[in-house]
Write an enzyme that holds these catalytic residues in place. Structure first.
Site, PDB file in Angstrom:
ATOM      1  N   ARG A 133       1.110  -6.350  12.802  1.00 28.63           N
ATOM      2  CA  ARG A 133       0.106  -5.469  13.958  1.00 28.63           C
ATOM      3  C   ARG A 133       0.233  -6.738  14.454  1.00 28.63           C
ATOM      4  NH1 ARG A 133      -3.809  -1.039  12.498  1.00 28.63           N
ATOM      5  NH2 ARG A 133      -2.385   0.455  10.887  1.00 28.63           N
TER       6      ARG A 133
ATOM      7  N   ARG B  73       0.924  -1.227   0.189  1.00 27.15           N
ATOM      8  CA  ARG B  73       0.030   0.200  -0.297  1.00 27.15           C
ATOM      9  C   ARG B  73       0.782   1.563   0.203  1.00 27.15           C
ATOM     10  NH1 ARG B  73      -4.946  -1.705   4.744  1.00 27.15           N
ATOM     11  NH2 ARG B  73      -5.317  -3.840   3.425  1.00 27.15           N
TER      12      ARG B  73
ATOM     13  N   GLU C 184      -6.390  -0.977  15.323  1.00 26.47           N
ATOM     14  CA  GLU C 184      -7.344  -1.293  14.782  1.00 26.47           C
ATOM     15  C   GLU C 184      -6.723  -3.094  13.943  1.00 26.47           C
ATOM     16  OE1 GLU C 184      -8.539  -2.012   9.810  1.00 26.47           O
ATOM     17  OE2 GLU C 184      -8.096   0.042  10.581  1.00 26.47           O
TER      18      GLU C 184
ATOM     19  N   ARG D 173       2.124   1.237   9.580  1.00 27.66           N
ATOM     20  CA  ARG D 173       1.811   1.444   8.742  1.00 27.66           C
ATOM     21  C   ARG D 173       2.757   1.877   7.993  1.00 27.66           C
ATOM     22  NH1 ARG D 173      -3.126   4.090   8.404  1.00 27.66           N
ATOM     23  NH2 ARG D 173      -2.974   4.654  10.186  1.00 27.66           N
TER      24      ARG D 173
ATOM     25  N   SER E  32      -9.974  -6.007  10.172  1.00 25.12           N
ATOM     26  CA  SER E  32     -11.682  -5.366   9.426  1.00 25.12           C
ATOM     27  C   SER E  32     -12.257  -6.341   8.813  1.00 25.12           C
ATOM     28  CB  SER E  32     -11.233  -4.186   8.902  1.00 25.12           C
ATOM     29  OG  SER E  32     -12.536  -3.695   8.346  1.00 25.12           O
TER      30      SER E  32
END
Length: 427
Positions: free
Chosen positions: A390, A261, A348, A276, A351
């Site tokens: 994560r 990403r 988070e 991130r 999801s």
């Protein structure tokens, strides 16, 4: 992609849904494009019908010896033929304009999704475990660097910012987490493991909603391919352009893959550490269902992701996202937020979204119901089961010891060769 017929019949409902998402109304624009297309199709159909009738009349005129009328009809047919040919090209332009506009419209939230503007309006559904924080708790990057097994400087030399080099037992721990998750989902949760391509074409990215709206978030690989931002793209598109047997649904897929990403919209956010990254590992869950099963499947998928955190004994909470914080293709989303003692915050880690037939329509993926002539578009769901990087962060921060070592969670010990803890490398 939404159904233009539904929009035609429910323009106000669309605009209300977009307002809940914080977006401008779009029904008037879409209906204008649709009406222009339909009017053009009517003219084409009328021209084609007149052309067919005139062609028949030519034969009758020739048979009756009326050459003048025959020639007049031939000229009319020739003119109509040119109009139809030009009109078919115009039809394609109308189709492209309407489809491009539809492709940029987000999905319609379910009625029970809380209305809100952003993450501050998300609603906690449940909480598991007791968050704890010692005064000496450190963040994951401090722990990893002190262990000598997490290196951001060397990663920056290789690739720039937002990359990490893991080594030694930390590299093994990340691998262990991925394998643990895969084994759990395939052996206990009924998912089929897939090793999908990491490079996909435009139509695959379009099918799951990344294109055309989110081009800047992606990494292009040459002229014809993109690096996947999530295995959702590869796994969901396994059924694109297919007609499935409804009795064999749901299909459940899982994969452990790197994800890529650009993080285009996150400048200045989480610049330190692994939260991130441009490249990270994730275990993805995808379900392909019929319309009736999708909501129950959403609850099931979320529970599967929660089980990962429960078995790792990590405190977390489950949030339902508000309308303003949901992803483009989702109708409803649960976020799992794991407790990070070093940050003294929940972040988070998973999801899970139900998308209705939004992606099925974009992929032209359908299923057949026994006894019905018409096929239906499949309903799709996707979720993280979970983000491996994560999860590594969460393990480091929740299992850190005051002496700088990290205890291995019981669930991961079989994957770590029985190792009890990770300690700093000796000089």
């Amino acid at each position: 992609m939404l159904d233009i017929k539904w929009i035609r019949e429910n323009p106000q409902a669309l605009d209300e849904a977009l307002k809940k998402r914080g977006a401008d109304p779009e029904s008037a624009k879409l209906l204008a494009l649709d009406e222009a297309r339909r009017q053009h199709l009517t003219k084409l159909q009328e021209a084609q019908e007149r052309r067919n009738a005139a062609s028949k009349d030519i034969g009758k005129a020739m048979a009756s010896g009326d050459k003048e009328l025959a020639e007049k009809l031939k000229a009319e047919v020739s003119k109509l033929k040119s109009f139809v040919q030009d009109g078919e090209a115009e039809e394609r332009r109308h189709d492209a304009a309407l489809n491009d506009a539809l492709a940029r419209i987000p999905n319609v939230p379910l009625d029970d999704v809380p209305e809100g503007a952003d993450e501050n309006d998300n609603v906690e559904v449940r909480k598991h475990g007791e968050p704890k924080r010692a005064n000496w708790a450190r963040e994951h990057f401090e722990i990893g660097e002190a262990l000598g097994q997490m290196d951001f400087e060397r990663a920056a030399k290789l690739s720039g910012s937002r990359f990490t080099v893991l080594s030694g037992q930390l590299a093994r721990l990340e691998r262990a987490l991925g394998q643990f998750m895969l084994d759990l989902h395939t052996q206990e949760h009924g998912y089929t493991e897939v090793q999908p391509p990491l490079l996909v074409r435009d139509d695959a990215m379009f099918g799951t909603g990344q294109l055309p709206k989110f081009t800047e978030d992606l990494f292009r690989a040459g002229d014809d391919h993109w690096l996947i931002p999530t295995a959702e793209v590869s796994l969901t598109n396994l059924v694109r352009e297919e007609i499935l047997d409804g009795e064999k649904l749901p299909l459940r897929f899982t994969a452990l893959t790197p994800c890529f990403r650009s993080e285009a919209g996150s400048a200045g956010r989480d610049t330190r550490g692994m939260l991130r990254q441009h490249q990270f590992y994730k275990v993805e869950l995808v379900s392909i269902t019929d319309a009736e099963s999708a909501i129950d499947e959403h609850e099931r998928m979320t529970a599967c992701a929660e089980t990962v955190l429960k078995k790792l004994d990590l405190p977390f909470r489950t949030m339902v996202l508000c309308t303003g914080d949901m992803g483009f293709g989702a109708r409803k989303t649960y976020d799992l937020e794991v407790w990070l003692p070093g940050q003294n915050a929940y972040r988070e880690i998973s999801s899970c979204s139900v998308c209705g037939d939004f992606q099925g329509r974009r992929m032209n993926a359908r299923y057949r119901v026994a006894g019905e002539k018409q096929t239906r578009f499949v309903h799709t769901l996707n979720g993280s089961g979970t983000a491996v990087g994560r999860a590594l962060i969460a393990v480091l921060e929740n299992y850190q010891n005051e002496d700088g070592s990290v205890t291995i969670p019981s669930a991961l010990k079989p994957y770590m060769g029985g190792l009890e803890k990770i300690e700093a490398l000796e000089d």
